[in-house]
Design an enzyme around this catalytic site. Structure first.
Site, PDB file in Angstrom:
ATOM      1  N   PRO B 111      39.930  42.510  30.550  1.00 54.70           N
ATOM      2  CA  PRO B 111      40.544  41.944  31.756  1.00 54.70           C
ATOM      3  C   PRO B 111      41.311  42.947  32.630  1.00 54.70           C
ATOM      4  O   PRO B 111      41.737  42.591  33.722  1.00 54.70           O
ATOM      5  CB  PRO B 111      41.499  40.880  31.199  1.00 54.70           C
ATOM      6  CG  PRO B 111      41.765  41.277  29.790  1.00 54.70           C
ATOM      7  CD  PRO B 111      40.558  42.023  29.309  1.00 54.70           C
ATOM      8  N   LYS B 112      41.487  44.196  32.153  1.00 51.71           N
ATOM      9  CA  LYS B 112      42.260  45.139  32.961  1.00 51.71           C
ATOM     10  C   LYS B 112      41.392  46.270  33.515  1.00 51.71           C
ATOM     11  O   LYS B 112      41.872  47.362  33.782  1.00 51.71           O
ATOM     12  CB  LYS B 112      43.402  45.728  32.111  1.00 51.71           C
ATOM     13  CG  LYS B 112      44.413  44.671  31.734  1.00 51.71           C
ATOM     14  CD  LYS B 112      45.644  45.262  31.100  1.00 51.71           C
ATOM     15  CE  LYS B 112      46.595  44.142  30.697  1.00 51.71           C
ATOM     16  NZ  LYS B 112      47.852  44.640  30.152  1.00 51.71           N
ATOM     17  N   ASN B 113      40.125  46.006  33.662  1.00 55.32           N
ATOM     18  CA  ASN B 113      39.193  47.017  34.141  1.00 55.32           C
ATOM     19  C   ASN B 113      39.001  46.878  35.656  1.00 55.32           C
ATOM     20  O   ASN B 113      38.585  45.829  36.142  1.00 55.32           O
ATOM     21  CB  ASN B 113      37.870  46.825  33.384  1.00 55.32           C
ATOM     22  CG  ASN B 113      36.741  47.663  33.940  1.00 55.32           C
ATOM     23  OD1 ASN B 113      36.501  47.694  35.137  1.00 55.32           O
ATOM     24  ND2 ASN B 113      36.017  48.316  33.057  1.00 55.32           N
TER      25      ASN B 113
END
Lengths: 357, 320
Positions: B111-113
């Site tokens: 989710p933090k890409n």
């Protein structure tokens, strides 16, 4: 294994910088990384920078010994040269790549592989790495890099890292400013527009976000303030009220170490991002140094070397470097002083000045 | 992000063993004597050797598209993979709904890409249709209510497609779950600034709204920052009974550094106001609060509070 790094930490470890362990950690980064680093394949240049600058701050570049020349060659092999076939393309994709994962050959142009262009974060870390290694930039295609910068700045003043479709935000303003500063050529950056984007990215709490209306964040605040410092436009950009608010927002980040946003957990890297910002704003002396130092030292991994975002987690190159950089700001013995805007040692900056004369 | 299932199952055949790929010469990464070498798995090397070949030949085919699926799953941070994949999506006019589903699957794992969220934004732009997007961001926020990328995407959706309705209700729900969610407070500021703007009525309502949350959790930096932020165009010392509210909290022994800090701002404002008859009383009040903050209530910021004291005294002298 369930055994955490921290449980192996003696009380002595928590108060001492484990220099030799970190030297080993960084030299390992420079040679081979394990399989789980596959997702860093496009960003290897940044890992190279963290390792080299980490060794430099530890005053241990001699650990790479005879590899210095081959590392410099590797960095240059990632430079994207101007196109010879297509004059319209010219400098469009120039700069440095993170690796040759996209297939281009060493020191090739876009003629070799149409999709393997430069990336601002890689260009910035490549140039910084070359400086650290004492290179003279003689193989750097300066005009091409500057020309590419012009194409990467958007009408709103922010930068994209690549000419291909990509996100844009304050991080890449910072990369563009570092590049311009190192090459001593600001013709690729419309400073007024970049500053306007930065001003619009300052929030109601006076911290600075990645872009307008987004949440203020320690990383973007650093990118913004450091960019202004490099452009020599820090004075006069913020009103007194906003400047005082910015100082306060940054000082508020300290819990023990620093967090990046209100009500978020503390993380090693903010000892640099927020610490350096405070240094540039002339307020570094306002922090509580012992708590900050204690937090970062406890984030060391006594078994493998390196530092993590929190204690008790796996170390990585970014947190290892930024942890040390944060400690350097504190004047930690055993570390060379770091330049808070460029995030390289003062020694490397001195080398840059020597190159210009 | 290689899927252990893929490695173990019979399903994955290396590209070099696939007859339908026999015409392609795999291209190894040009990396002799390299630095920061990575110990790639056999599968990773195989997939990317073929990806490089396809990229160099600029082969825009369905099989190239499926190859980018494998490549993206192995390394979702490889921006060249996503860039080429978008070219193929357009050229081959593939299903964007299906692509969004694929994108969602990987976002759930990573989710933090940055590349994933950028890809999603482009897909939504192409489709010109935000259906399901707000729900998707809510699902991601349920796992991590402060995910920066998610909030950024949500802001873009709302601005681009005029999805302002209901956002304040959603933010309110989030704040009732966690009054310390700084992202939610920021979002509230974003919505109001962009819709009604800070009219006197809106400001009054929002100041009262914020004070309610502050009373429940007086040591919440986010709410105090919001309150200070919205009244920036007003005089803190006279606006909306805030001074009385703060003094009352103080008399109830609320020790929040943010409360005391807000009062410092109030007394500072009074002290520097030439037209304020009682400004001589305000200065010592401010200084006493700074002292209390530095030595008792917010000791980690002692040096900052010393700085505020000195600055206050200097500004006061200069305003005489």
């Amino acid at each position: 294994a369930k055994v955490s790094n921290s449980s192996m930490m003696s009380d002595a470890d928590k108060t001492v910088l484990l220099r030799e362990k970190h030297v080993k950690f960084f030299t390992r980064c420079l040679s081979v990384l394990p399989q789980r680093y596959e997702t860093y394949d496009s960003n290897r240049m940044t890992i190279c920078f963290f390792a080299l600058s980490g060794l430099d701050l530890l005053d241990s570049l001699d650990a790479i010994g005879g590899d210095r020349a081959s590392i410099i060659d590797w960095i240059y092999s990632l430079q994207v040269l101007p196109s010879e076939c297509d004059s319209a393309l010219g400098s469009t994709y120039c700069g440095f790549r993170g690796s040759k994962a996209a297939g281009g050959k060493s020191s090739s142009s876009i003629d070799d592989c149409p999709y393997d262009g430069g990336h601002l974060a890689m260009t910035y870390t490549a140039l910084a790495s070359l400086l650290i290694l004492g290179d003279d930039f003689s193989r750097v295609h300066r005009p091409a890099i500057i020309e590419a910068l012009k194409l990467l700045q958007l009408p709103d003043g922010s930068f994209s890292p690549m000419v291909y479709d990509c996100e844009n935000d304050v991080r890449f303003i910072y990369c563009a400013c570092c590049i311009s500063f190192m090459l001593n050529d600001w013709s690729g950056v419309n400073q007024d527009q970049a500053i306007e984007y930065i001003r619009k990215s300052q929030g109601y709490d006076c911290g600075i976000a990645q872009g307008p209306a987004m949440e203020s964040h320690g990383g973007s605040t650093f990118c913004a303030v450091a960019s202004l410092a490099l452009m020599k436009r820090l004075d006069g950009t913020f009103s007194d009220v906003k400047l005082e608010g910015l100082k306060r927002w940054c000082v508020q980040r300290q819990q023990t170490g620093f967090n990046g946003r209100p009500n978020k957990p503390v993380d090693t890297c903010y000892s640099f991002w927020v610490g350096a910002t405070l240094k540039l704003l002339g307020c570094y002396d306002m922090i509580e140094k012992d708590f900050n130092r204690g937090y970062v030292l406890e984030a060391q991994s006594p078994m493998t070397g390196g530092l993590s975002k929190y204690h008790d987690t796996h170390p990585d190159a970014l947190h290892s470097y930024l942890g040390l950089s944060g400690l350097s700001l504190l004047g930690e013995p055993g570390l060379l002083p770091v330049d808070p805007a460029l995030n390289i040692s003062l020694r490397a900056v001195q080398h840059l000045h020597e190159l210009r004369h | 992000m290689s899927d252990p299932e893929d490695d173990k199952s019979d399903a994955f055949v290396l590209y070099r063993d696939r007859p339908e790929w026999r015409d392609v010469v795999p291209l190894r990464q040009d990396d002799d004597a390299s630095v920061v070498a990575i110990a790639y798995s056999e599968k990773f090397s195989d997939v990317f050797d073929y990806f490089r070949a396809v990229l160099k030949a600029d082969e825009r085919s369905e099989r190239a598209f499926h190859l980018t699926t494998d490549a993206a799953k192995l390394n979702p941070a490889n921006y060249t993979v996503w860039h080429f994949r978008r070219i193929l999506l357009k050229e081959l006019t593939l299903s964007l709904d299906e692509e969004k589903r694929f994108c969602s699957d990987i976002i759930r794992e990573e989710p933090k890409n940055y590349q994933l969220w950028y890809h999603r934004r482009i897909l939504v732009e192409w489709m010109g249709d935000p259906s399901g997007e707000l729900d998707f961001t809510e699902a991601v926020l349920e796992q991590d209510s402060k995910n920066y990328h998610t909030w950024s995407h949500r802001q873009w959706l709302i601005k681009e497609f005029n999805l302002w309705d209901g956002e304040l209700v959603y933010i309110d729900e989030l704040l009732r779950q966690d009054v310390r969610n700084n992202s939610a407070w920021n979002q509230r500021y974003f919505v109001i600034s962009s819709t009604s703007g800070w009219t006197p009525d809106v400001l009054k309502r929002d100041a009262e709204y914020t004070v309610q949350f502050i009373k429940k959790a007086p040591n919440n930096e986010s709410a105090w920052n919001y309150l200070s932020g919205i009244v920036v165009g007003q005089r803190k010392s006279t606006y909306g009974g805030l001074k009385d509210t703060c003094l009352e909290m103080l008399s109830n022994h609320i020790q929040s550094p943010h409360l005391l800090s807000f009062l410092v701002d109030i007394y500072e404002e009074e002290a520097l106001d030439r037209e304020n008859d009682s400004r001589n009383d305000s200065l010592p009040q401010a200084l006493e609060l700074c002292r209390k903050l530095g030595s008792e209530v917010d000791t980690i910021r002692k040096k900052y509070w010393d700085y505020r004291s000195r600055k206050l005294e200097q500004d006061y002298r200069e305003s005489q």
